[in-house]
Structures are given as structure tokens and as C-alpha cells.
Design an enzyme around this catalytic site. Sequence first.
Site, short mmCIF file in Angstrom:
data_model
loop_
_atom_site.label_atom_id
_atom_site.label_comp_id
_atom_site.label_asym_id
_atom_site.label_seq_id
_atom_site.Cartn_x
_atom_site.Cartn_y
_atom_site.Cartn_z
CD GLU A 1 -3.08 0.92 2.23
OE1 GLU A 1 -3.39 -0.19 2.67
OE2 GLU A 1 -3.56 1.99 2.66
CE LYS B 1 -6.30 -1.77 5.24
NZ LYS B 1 -5.43 -0.83 4.52
CG ASP C 1 1.04 -16.90 11.69
OD1 ASP C 1 0.26 -16.26 10.97
OD2 ASP C 1 0.77 -18.01 12.18
CG HIS D 1 -4.81 6.75 0.80
ND1 HIS D 1 -4.12 6.12 1.80
CD2 HIS D 1 -5.54 5.80 0.18
CE1 HIS D 1 -4.44 4.85 1.79
NE2 HIS D 1 -5.29 4.63 0.80
C1 MEV Z 1 -6.44 2.94 4.83
O1 MEV Z 1 -5.51 1.93 4.50
C2 MEV Z 1 -6.51 3.10 6.32
C3 MEV Z 1 -7.56 4.13 6.82
O2 MEV Z 1 -8.84 3.80 6.31
C4 MEV Z 1 -7.55 4.02 8.34
C5 MEV Z 1 -8.64 4.81 9.03
O3 MEV Z 1 -9.69 5.06 8.43
O4 MEV Z 1 -8.43 5.11 10.20
C6 MEV Z 1 -7.22 5.52 6.37
#
Ligand code: MEV
Length: 396
Positions: free
Chosen positions: A81, A258, A274, A372
Site C-alpha cells: 500500500e 485496519k 505469522d 493517500h
Molecule cells: C487505509 O488503508 C486506512 C484508513 O482507512 C484508516 C482509518 O480510516 O483510520 C485511512
Amino acid sequence: MKILFEGFSKLYMRKRYQRLQEAGFLMPADISYLSSGGLQDLELADHFIENAIGYMQIPLGVASNFRIDGVDRIIPMAVEETSIIAAASKTARWVREEGTLTTGIEGKCIIGQIQLAVVSNFEKFSKVISQEKMGLIELANRDVAHGLVARGGGVQDLTIRSVARPDGKTMGIIHVYLDPVDAMGANIMNQVCEYLRGPIQKISGETVNMCILSNLVDSRVTWAEVRLPRIDSDLGNRIAEASLFAELDPYRAATNNKGVLNGVDPILVATGNDWRAVEAGVHAYAARSGQYRSITRWTYTKELGLVGRFEAPLIAGTVGGVTKLHPTAKVSLQILGIESASELSRIMAAVGLVQNLGALKALTTVGIIEGHMRLHIRNLTLGAGALEKESPILQR
Ligand code: MEV
């Protein structure tokens, strides 16, 4: 260390190697290994897994600017990513310049489970296992976990649980608590549980159905804390509100977590650990109250400023598995310069929390697209067939 970090992301790869070598993180042999494309030994692939046909290459990078518990760290991250390492390094610089990042671990032991599907007399079963507990621990330590005992670990405790079955009968579960020292401990834990199967059946007269470790390791929880005392109050409040959202709403909690794991998984991959085990453990821990919640919390007060805390099990090893067999994992561990599995776990917690801070800051101010997508768009233009030199023109 400041010199090492300065303008790091703007350097050509050759220069990055040079800086990392000058600072003692890479040896000339590591540089020739990495610069020639990393692991290509297909025999080793065949050794690692069944039916191997090659390698799936993921970029390996280093996040800069991290100062964790007062120690400067270079963080190896293997990840596809685009924005993760950039965001981690940028946010780490903010924390380094304006605040503190500290970590710790509560507890040492991982958990193994021995299931007795139906226990005819739970009270009797519980009594006899409790009476024989020390003998069972000694047996497991003598015959299976002696290597760990020699390094200061081994089986420490056994506990007994009952679970009500839908048919009205009682399931018995024995938890084995084992200190794996610097290993992740999965194999040795499974060996211990399987070894105890016979003696447990013999002394209790009950039948063991299965044995396996648990990934919900609430007996060994890693925490990290960020403090930003001088943060702008508006920004501090926004981040605290975003955190409350993730605490209260499982839909947001999943995405928040995430984002935290964006900082954790790439270190697990880079060090040959792992990551599925850690993911399972983190999500189960996030749901331990019965509702899935965030594994990070941020609060803002005028007195303390912004305070963020990560808390979850992060079980990884610095020995065992492929950590010492995969040459890239070896280089990554060398870059981290760590001595123990607990240090690795604490570093991952710190990076996860900082990654979360970077995401929350972006989300509550400029939005996610800004950083991003600006980086991602480069991949889109290259994917659409643009040449490397044409990509910046198309991004305008
Ligand atoms: C994207 O990989 C991760 C985010 O969605 C985390 C979040 O929303 O806190 C930007």
C-alpha cells in the site's frame, strides 16, 4: 540519527543504502542481496512450503523518524500500500519533535487449549486437575519445554474452564500458560498441549477431543502510548472525536483497526512472522467486551494535550518459524536492532499507534484523498501504461 533521517525519502535508493550502511544498519553483503532483488533461491521456497512455484515479491521499505522509549529506530516494512511508509515516517517525525512515544507489555505467557468435549462430572474433573497441576507442569517442562526452561521460560500455569453446551452438558477446557521467551511459541505450545493429552485423560478418566494454541492472548498484552502535550486544541478535539466514533461504532472500529494494522502487519511480514495469527488475536481482543471496538483510544484535555493508547496482544518471534531462515527477515531484524520478541512486539504497537494517529489527523483535517490518492495516482498512471518519467506530468 537525525542525519540518517534527514531528507531520507528524497534520496535515490543507492544513497539510502549508503546512509543505512554508515549508520550500521546494513552490511555490504545485505546491500548486494537487497539491490539484486532479494531472495531468489527457489530451493528455499520449496523448503518453506508445499507445491512452491516461486515468490510473491512485496516492496520492502524503511519508515524513518521513530523514537520509541527514547531509542531511535529504523522500521523495516514490507507492504504494497503506497502511502503507509510515507504516513508512518511523517507522523513519527511529528511525535518525535512534539511529544513522546512509550511502550510496554503486561504479562508473558501465551495460551494453549485442551478441549474435553463433554466432561461427565466437571467438579470432580476440576478438582483432580487442580490437584495434579504442578505435576503436569513439571512433566511438560521436563519432557517438552526444557529448551524454553533453560532460557527462563516454559509452562507456568494451568487453569480450568467450563463452557455450557447447547445440549445441557458441560464442556471442559484446560488453558496452558507458557512463556515462549523469544519465540512466537506456536509449535512448542501445540507440542506441550498434545503431550499433556495422555496424562490428563489418565488422571481424570475423561476424553480429550483436541489441543491447539489460542490466538486470543489476553495474558500477554502489548501497549503503546503517544503524548502530544502542545497539540492545537481544535486538532486534538477532532482526533478525540474520531477515536470516540471508533470506540462506539463497530463499522468505524473495523476501519480504524485496519489503519492500526497498516503499521503492524508490514513489520510482521518483513520479519517473517505469522501475521494471520496477530490479526486473529487483535480482532478477537477488540471484540472481548461482546462488541467489536477500536484497539486505540485518543483523548484530549487542556492539561495533558492529546494522549493516545494502543492495547492488544501482538505475539511475534525473533527466533523460530522463518525469522532466521528467510534472508530478508534476517536483514529486517538486524535493521530493527532488537534482542527480544517483546521488543519487537512493543515496536509494532508503537508503529501501529503512530500510523493510526497519522490516519486520524488526515481524516479530521484535509481528508484521506489528499495524501493517500496523491501517492496512489502514481501507481494508476504507471498501471495505465505511462512511463516513469511521464507519470509526474499526468498527475498535475
Ligand atoms: C487505509 O488503508 C486506512 C484508513 O482507512 C484508516 C482509518 O480510516 O483510520 C485511512
